[in-house]
Design a protein around this motif. Structure first.
Motif, mmCIF file in Angstrom:
data_model
loop_
_atom_site.group_PDB
_atom_site.id
_atom_site.type_symbol
_atom_site.label_atom_id
_atom_site.label_comp_id
_atom_site.label_asym_id
_atom_site.label_seq_id
_atom_site.Cartn_x
_atom_site.Cartn_y
_atom_site.Cartn_z
ATOM 1 N N THR A 1 0.970 -0.905 -0.043
ATOM 2 C CA THR A 1 0.317 -0.074 -0.025
ATOM 3 C C THR A 1 1.033 1.071 -0.166
ATOM 4 O OG1 THR A 1 -0.171 -0.077 2.511
ATOM 5 C CG2 THR A 1 -1.910 -1.414 1.029
ATOM 6 N N TYR A 2 0.571 2.664 -0.539
ATOM 7 C CA TYR A 2 1.292 3.617 -0.763
ATOM 8 C C TYR A 2 -0.198 4.649 -0.185
ATOM 9 C CZ TYR A 2 4.348 1.126 -3.651
ATOM 10 O OH TYR A 2 5.517 0.369 -3.538
ATOM 11 N N GLY A 3 0.449 5.725 0.603
ATOM 12 C CA GLY A 3 -0.469 6.822 1.209
ATOM 13 C C GLY A 3 -0.160 7.310 2.630
ATOM 14 N N PRO A 4 -0.625 8.511 2.302
ATOM 15 C CA PRO A 4 -0.600 9.278 4.380
ATOM 16 C C PRO A 4 -1.204 8.237 5.178
ATOM 17 C CG PRO A 4 -2.230 10.937 2.235
ATOM 18 C CD PRO A 4 -1.597 9.292 1.669
ATOM 19 N N GLU A 5 -0.206 9.600 6.287
ATOM 20 C CA GLU A 5 -0.794 9.293 7.505
ATOM 21 C C GLU A 5 -1.329 10.509 7.921
ATOM 22 O OE1 GLU A 5 -2.338 7.422 10.455
ATOM 23 O OE2 GLU A 5 -0.859 9.169 10.925
ATOM 24 N N SER A 6 -2.525 10.528 8.673
ATOM 25 C CA SER A 6 -2.670 11.620 8.950
ATOM 26 C C SER A 6 -1.940 11.768 10.002
ATOM 27 C CB SER A 6 -4.368 11.683 8.803
ATOM 28 O OG SER A 6 -4.616 10.807 10.417
ATOM 29 N N PRO A 7 -1.961 13.437 10.385
ATOM 30 C CA PRO A 7 -0.738 13.728 11.423
ATOM 31 C C PRO A 7 -1.769 13.739 13.072
ATOM 32 C CG PRO A 7 -0.764 15.577 9.881
ATOM 33 C CD PRO A 7 -1.380 14.131 9.398
ATOM 34 N N GLY A 8 -1.477 12.955 13.867
ATOM 35 C CA GLY A 8 -1.741 13.200 15.307
ATOM 36 C C GLY A 8 -2.311 11.748 15.625
#
Length: 298
Positions: free
Chosen positions: A154-161
């Motif tokens: 998988t590829y993608g951002p991880e949300s901050p926090g």
């Protein structure tokens, strides 16, 4: 490697029926009169509730569904939006949204399930956490096993926090890989706010001499659904994973796992009510370019 090892330490056990999440709870002979519930609402699918009774562990029959209950799903908005589920004609104890009503989960909204059966009332509440969108997936030779197996990345951002929890559902030719070992969960403890650049969430391990055992084959289509789960659900599933290891030297003793469903009589109710936001990945066709990356040693 640290984030990879951590995430894969959180692989969890979960069994399914046709509607995916039905909890297979370990019971003892004292639990045969306990009620059990499997219930879910998502942003993609309308809610369902499965209400059934426990039974001795040596009973080979299926769970006994409980019909005739009044089942309601409601949100915490003003004005409140609620729906009364109807008892399915096809399966005893299985409750779904009426055909003439649309009721889908909304990110950022809290949902309460209420079940009235006889003199009892069962309730559970879950917050539907928004999930960050998945960018894409790749299917290619695994990082494990000397390139003899296919892996799904998988590829993608991880949300901050901190405090995000994920579950990935893997589909091959539109069929969910629903056996216990194919359910994967993770928290963001070691990857908070980072871009996830090729996380191998699934490896198609099999006997290299028995290629028929492959779950992902040439010309198959693969897709991943990245879903949000609550911290409570994450902990619940992790306990299920530990219980699945019973029988080994250092395994935990079997016991009922405390769910998020309460009863008006104070007795234990088995199972879980969950809420999920869903992000669908691209669909990958396992073509010759992917197959050529595998080491085909006999």
């Amino acid at each position: 490697m640290k984030q990879l090892k951590y995430i894969f330490s959180a692989i969890i056990v979960l069994l399914f029926t046709a509607c995916e999440d039905v909890i297979d709870v370990k019971l003892n002979d004292e639990d045969i009169d306990l009620y059990a519930v499997s219930a879910k609402i998502t942003t993609e699918d309308e809610p369902y509730v499965y209400l059934y009774k426990g039974m001795p562990v040596n009973d080979d029959n299926g769970f006994t569904g409980v019909s005739g209950a009044v089942v309601t799903i409601s949100d915490n908005q003003e004005p409140q939006n609620s729906v009364v589920l109807t008892d399915s004609n096809g399966e005893s104890g299985f409750y779904t949204v009426p055909e003439d009503i649309d009721y889908y989960g909304v990110p950022g909204v809290e949902y309460t399930m209420t079940i009235k059966v006889g003199e009892l009332t069962f309730t559970a509440t879950e917050f539907l956490v928004p999930v960050v969108a998945i960018d894409s997936i790749q299917v290619r030779a695994s990082l494990r096993g000397d390139k003899r197996f296919l892996g799904v990345f998988t590829y993608g951002p991880e949300s901050p926090g901190l405090g995000d929890y994920y579950k990935w559902d893997l589909y091959v030719n539109d069929e969910l890989l629903s056996d216990a070992e194919y359910i994967i969960l993770a928290s963001d403890e070691f990857v908070d706010g980072n871009y996830i650049d090729g996380l191998e969430i699934f490896t198609d391990f099999h006997d290299p001499e028995e290629t028929d055992e492959r779950l992902i084959k040439f010309m198959d289509e693969v897709q991943v659904k990245q879903t949000s789960i609550s911290e409570f659900a994450y902990d619940f599933y992790y306990q299920m994973y530990e219980q699945n290891q019973t029988g080994f030297l250092f395994s935990v003793p079997p016991a009922n796992i405390k769910g998020n469903i309460t009863s008006s009589d104070g007795k234990e109710v088995l199972g879980l009510f969950t809420a999920h936001d869903i992000s669908n990945s691209n669909v990958v066709l396992v073509d010759e370019s992917i197959e050529s990356g595998l080491d085909e040693r006999p």
